[in-house]
Design an enzyme around this catalytic site. Structure first.
Site, PDB file in Angstrom:
ATOM      1  N   ASP A 190       0.848  -1.107   0.045  1.00  0.00           N
ATOM      2  CA  ASP A 190       0.065  -0.137   0.150  1.00  0.00           C
ATOM      3  C   ASP A 190       0.804   1.317  -0.203  1.00  0.00           C
ATOM      4  OD1 ASP A 190      -2.417   1.545   0.138  1.00  0.00           O
ATOM      5  OD2 ASP A 190      -2.496   1.623   2.264  1.00  0.00           O
ATOM      6  N   GLU A 276      -2.340  -1.510  -5.800  1.00  0.00           N
ATOM      7  CA  GLU A 276      -3.914  -0.754  -5.998  1.00  0.00           C
ATOM      8  C   GLU A 276      -3.269   0.107  -7.384  1.00  0.00           C
ATOM      9  OE1 GLU A 276      -6.856   0.202  -2.651  1.00  0.00           O
ATOM     10  OE2 GLU A 276      -4.802   1.150  -2.149  1.00  0.00           O
ATOM     11  N   ASP A 363      -2.317   0.996   8.058  1.00  0.00           N
ATOM     12  CA  ASP A 363      -1.762   0.817   6.931  1.00  0.00           C
ATOM     13  C   ASP A 363      -1.348  -0.628   6.613  1.00  0.00           C
ATOM     14  OD1 ASP A 363      -1.715   3.557   6.770  1.00  0.00           O
ATOM     15  OD2 ASP A 363       0.040   3.685   8.187  1.00  0.00           O
TER      16      ASP A 363
END
Ligand SMILES: [Zn+2]
Length: 418
Positions: A190, A276, A363
């Site tokens: 991430d 992502e 996170d």
């Protein structure tokens, strides 16, 4: 006598093509000549000693002759001193091998055919700039790096000129002191605002913020100086302008170096890397995020991650549709009510999960979700039998050594999740 290090499997040589300028070419010609002369001189001296005493000259004895020779033959000193010492090192090694029956008596070197010199240290590899920096008069040398360099310390760099006039540098990497890294099946990454990258195994990585802040401060100072120099034609202004440009490119290099190292580490250590899609991430209405995507180098980072993963034969997978990675409990996949507002409450780092009763690090929880969702989608696309978190992608069984401290800013692995 010196023990001569045997070159075996713990070393790996990487050969790259180098392109000396005319000036560097003539300097190299001088150095080839000097080291060849020195080799032949020392070989002659040690042969004489051997005939007289039954013993050759040690490296120490040869090195003691060097200062006198440099005085007598001034041109000898044009070569970098460590390059000359490397000659005595190699020659004494050749004698050890001869005395111990491993090799033939050393030969005189000829000026025909392949020529080479060795730099035992103080060489800097700068693949991002396509140069190698050699110490002494040689300086920066244009280099083509075709492949990823091993993430290990290197020792000797040998410059050679082939019969056809091409130049190469052979870099000897020592892979002995690099810990073995087990290749993980899959990881989720991430990208964040507080930390640059967070992984599903709980590692957080940051740009070298302190170094960058100092450089930015320096840049501002230089920009102010430039602004004061209003005469557009003055030399001082041109010089100030160059200083600003130089520090700007230094800043870019520091950032890029971090991105290169981190992307290589992640691409190397994991068979499937899930992230992502930035365009999708950007749809989250958050101006900070949009700014981060352009400022932080997220796009560049993902590009690097992708091509490096491919280079290692690993899979890079982008979740190409909206997925609320930051709002789900990674254990139950249920929405965590507190986090439904998404990025609005960035100050909340940990959350007590009402579903699994654990405390999630926000996170890392998101990174785990990215990993699981990525694996799920990737598996659907490639193998119907492999579903969920138990996907085992093609096991290559490759376990190569890799230095983990390549990344300067790993911020530890909190154990709040899982
Ligand atoms: Zn939970």
């Amino acid at each position: 006598m010196y023990k001569h290090g045997k070159v075996d499997t713990m070393y790996r040589a990487v050969k790259v093509r180098i392109y000396p300028t005319d000036e560097q070419e003539s300097y190299l010609a001088q150095c080839f000549g000097n080291t060849r002369w020195l080799w032949n001189y020392m070989l002659n001296a040690t042969t004489t000693a051997y005939k007289e005493t039954g013993k050759g000259l040690s490296k120490v004895a040869m090195d003691k002759l060097l200062p006198g020779l440099k005085k007598e033959y001034e041109w000898l000193g044009l070569a970098y001193s460590q390059v000359l010492q490397r000659v005595t090192f190699n020659l004494s090694g050749a004698f050890v091998n001869f005395f111990e029956g491993r090799a033939k008596y050393p030969n005189f070197k000829s000026k025909h055919g392949k020529q080479s010199i060795q730099y035992p240290q103080n060489v800097k590899l700068m693949p991002q700039d396509s140069v190698i920096k050699f110490p002494g008069s040689l300086g920066l040398m244009k280099t083509v790096f075709h492949k990823e360099l091993p993430d290990a310390k290197f020792t000797t760099v040998t410059i050679s000129r082939k019969g056809d006039g091409r130049y190469y540098a052979s870099i000897l990497f020592n892979q002995e002191d690099t810990p073995i890294v087990a290749i993980r099946d899959a990881i989720g990454v991430d990208l964040g605002l507080k930390n640059f990258a967070i992984t599903s195994v709980g590692s957080k990585y940051d740009l070298p913020k302190k170094q960058l802040a100092l450089l930015e401060k320096n840049k501002k100072r230089k920009q102010r100086k430039l602004a004061k120099k209003t005469d557009k034609t003055s030399n001082k202004r041109r010089k100030a302008k160059r200083l600003v440009a130089r520090i700007s490119s230094k800043i870019a290099r520091v950032r890029e170096d971090f991105l290169h190292k981190l992307s290589r580490k992640i691409a190397y250590e994991n068979q499937v890397i899930c992230v992502e899609d930035l365009a999708v991430k950007n749809m989250v209405k958050n101006p900070n995020l949009a700014k981060a995507i352009s400022d932080q180098g997220w796009g560049m980072f993902l590009t690097m991650l992708k091509y490096k993963a491919e280079r290692f034969g690993h899979t890079y997978f982008e979740i190409g549709r909206f997925f609320p990675s930051s709002q789900l409990c990674s254990e139950t996949l249920l929405l965590i009510p507190m986090l439904q507002n998404g990025y609005d409450s960035l100050s909340v780092r940990f959350v007590d999960c009402p579903h699994c009763q654990k405390q999630h690090d926000r996170d890392i929880n998101a990174a785990i979700n990215i990993r699981n969702e990525g694996l799920r989608l990737w598996a659907l696309g490639t193998s119907a039998s492999a579903l969920g978190g138990d996907v085992r992608p093609k096991s290559s069984g490759r376990k190569k050594s890799m230095k983990t401290e390549a990344i300067p800013h790993e911020l530890g692995s909190p154990h709040h999740t899982r």
